[in-house]
Design a protein around this motif. Structure first.
Motif, PDB file in Angstrom:
ATOM      1  N   PRO A  21       0.789  -1.228   0.000  1.00 56.17           N
ATOM      2  CA  PRO A  21       0.000   0.000   0.000  1.00 56.17           C
ATOM      3  C   PRO A  21       0.822   1.280   0.000  1.00 56.17           C
ATOM      4  O   PRO A  21       0.299   2.351  -0.289  1.00 56.17           O
ATOM      5  CB  PRO A  21      -0.861  -0.106   1.245  1.00 56.17           C
ATOM      6  CG  PRO A  21      -0.451  -1.319   1.969  1.00 56.17           C
ATOM      7  CD  PRO A  21       0.535  -2.073   1.146  1.00 56.17           C
ATOM      8  N   SER A  22       2.126   1.194   0.279  1.00 57.94           N
ATOM      9  CA  SER A  22       2.952   2.398   0.223  1.00 57.94           C
ATOM     10  C   SER A  22       3.244   2.802  -1.230  1.00 57.94           C
ATOM     11  O   SER A  22       3.606   3.943  -1.495  1.00 57.94           O
ATOM     12  CB  SER A  22       4.259   2.184   0.983  1.00 57.94           C
ATOM     13  OG  SER A  22       5.001   1.133   0.392  1.00 57.94           O
ATOM     14  N   ASN A  23       3.063   1.875  -2.166  1.00 54.69           N
ATOM     15  CA  ASN A  23       3.212   2.173  -3.590  1.00 54.69           C
ATOM     16  C   ASN A  23       1.939   2.880  -4.050  1.00 54.69           C
ATOM     17  O   ASN A  23       0.852   2.325  -3.924  1.00 54.69           O
ATOM     18  CB  ASN A  23       3.427   0.874  -4.367  1.00 54.69           C
ATOM     19  CG  ASN A  23       3.568   1.097  -5.864  1.00 54.69           C
ATOM     20  OD1 ASN A  23       3.005   2.011  -6.439  1.00 54.69           O
ATOM     21  ND2 ASN A  23       4.305   0.208  -6.493  1.00 54.69           N
ATOM     22  N   PRO A  24       2.036   4.097  -4.595  1.00 52.88           N
ATOM     23  CA  PRO A  24       0.835   4.833  -4.997  1.00 52.88           C
ATOM     24  C   PRO A  24      -0.068   4.070  -5.969  1.00 52.88           C
ATOM     25  O   PRO A  24      -1.284   4.233  -5.928  1.00 52.88           O
ATOM     26  CB  PRO A  24       1.384   6.106  -5.663  1.00 52.88           C
ATOM     27  CG  PRO A  24       2.771   6.253  -5.122  1.00 52.88           C
ATOM     28  CD  PRO A  24       3.259   4.864  -4.829  1.00 52.88           C
ATOM     29  N   ASN A  25       0.496   3.230  -6.827  1.00 55.55           N
ATOM     30  CA  ASN A  25      -0.325   2.468  -7.769  1.00 55.55           C
ATOM     31  C   ASN A  25      -0.988   1.256  -7.136  1.00 55.55           C
ATOM     32  O   ASN A  25      -1.778   0.579  -7.784  1.00 55.55           O
ATOM     33  CB  ASN A  25       0.496   2.010  -8.981  1.00 55.55           C
ATOM     34  CG  ASN A  25       0.527   3.061 -10.061  1.00 55.55           C
ATOM     35  OD1 ASN A  25      -0.207   4.050 -10.012  1.00 55.55           O
ATOM     36  ND2 ASN A  25       1.375   2.864 -11.040  1.00 55.55           N
ATOM     37  N   MET A  26      -0.678   0.982  -5.885  1.00 55.99           N
ATOM     38  CA  MET A  26      -1.252  -0.187  -5.217  1.00 55.99           C
ATOM     39  C   MET A  26      -2.222   0.193  -4.104  1.00 55.99           C
ATOM     40  O   MET A  26      -2.649  -0.656  -3.339  1.00 55.99           O
ATOM     41  CB  MET A  26      -0.129  -1.073  -4.661  1.00 55.99           C
ATOM     42  CG  MET A  26       0.729  -1.683  -5.724  1.00 55.99           C
ATOM     43  SD  MET A  26       1.972  -2.759  -4.986  1.00 55.99           S
ATOM     44  CE  MET A  26       2.850  -3.302  -6.439  1.00 55.99           C
ATOM     45  N   ARG A  27      -2.572   1.449  -4.042  1.00 54.92           N
ATOM     46  CA  ARG A  27      -3.519   1.891  -3.022  1.00 54.92           C
ATOM     47  C   ARG A  27      -4.930   1.447  -3.395  1.00 54.92           C
ATOM     48  O   ARG A  27      -5.262   1.285  -4.565  1.00 54.92           O
ATOM     49  CB  ARG A  27      -3.439   3.402  -2.860  1.00 54.92           C
ATOM     50  CG  ARG A  27      -2.107   3.790  -2.256  1.00 54.92           C
ATOM     51  CD  ARG A  27      -2.115   5.184  -1.685  1.00 54.92           C
ATOM     52  NE  ARG A  27      -0.836   5.440  -1.061  1.00 54.92           N
ATOM     53  CZ  ARG A  27      -0.036   6.440  -1.391  1.00 54.92           C
ATOM     54  NH1 ARG A  27      -0.391   7.288  -2.327  1.00 54.92           N
ATOM     55  NH2 ARG A  27       1.113   6.586  -0.778  1.00 54.92           N
TER      56      ARG A  27
END
Length: 187
Positions: A21-27
């Protein structure tokens, strides 16, 4: 139990592998956007580790590949997508494979879902790890059930060993997360 019948609207959970979730594309909002864009109904996320519930009448045989292709194309997410229908997950909960055992630090209840069926193996290959108790394999849910002891500074190496033995077409969730996914579908 099968995944459903083409033409009937069914509820599903997509259990996404490798979501950080820290990856913007994985939020969650981005993940839900991909599912909305595929035309699914009642799209919702459960915790921030790649659990998306949705409804569709689409052919269940195509869902995993279709979702994974969209996640890769739109968000660059190369991980795996594993789908389970609401009836499959509900039946797993109803079987209570952990026999009412509490989910806590000393007994961390985990469910590893397999894209396909787990190949035959000698489950005793995991018996040498004192921090891992193998409950067994639930064939109907295509899931491997374990209890990990996280109460010591030592870390169980179970997950790495499981991936080494079975490859990357698996994803692990806590028993609490599986319960939350089913509750969200039924809510």
């Amino acid at each position: 139990m099968g995944l459903g019948t083409v033409g009937c609207v069914e509820s599903y959970a997509a259990l996404l592998r490798g979501i950080g979730p820290s990856n913007p594309n994985m939020r969650n909002e981005k993940l839900r956007g991909v599912f909305d864009g595929l035309g699914f109904e009642k799209v919702a996320s459960v915790v921030s580790s790649g659990n998306i519930v949705f409804r569709t009448a689409d052919d269940p045989a195509d869902l995993e590949d279709r979702i994974q292709q969209a996640l890769t194309a739109e968000l660059g997410i190369p991980g795996g997508t594993i789908i389970r229908s609401h009836p499959e997950l509900r039946a797993l909960l109803d079987r209570d494979p952990f026999a009412g055992r509490p989910h806590e630090r000393g007994s961390y209840l985990t469910v590893t879902f397999f894209k396909d069926r787990m190949r035959e193996t000698d489950l005793s290959e995991f018996e040498d790890d004192p921090l891992t108790e193998v409950i067994g394999y639930d064939a109907e849910a295509r899931a491997f059930l374990t209890v990990l002891d996280n109460s010591t500074p030592a870390t169980p190496d179970f997950m790495a060993r499981l991936e080494k033995s079975y490859g990357k077409d698996i994803t692990t969730r806590t028993w609490l997360t599986v319960q939350r996914v089913v509750k969200k579908i039924e809510g």
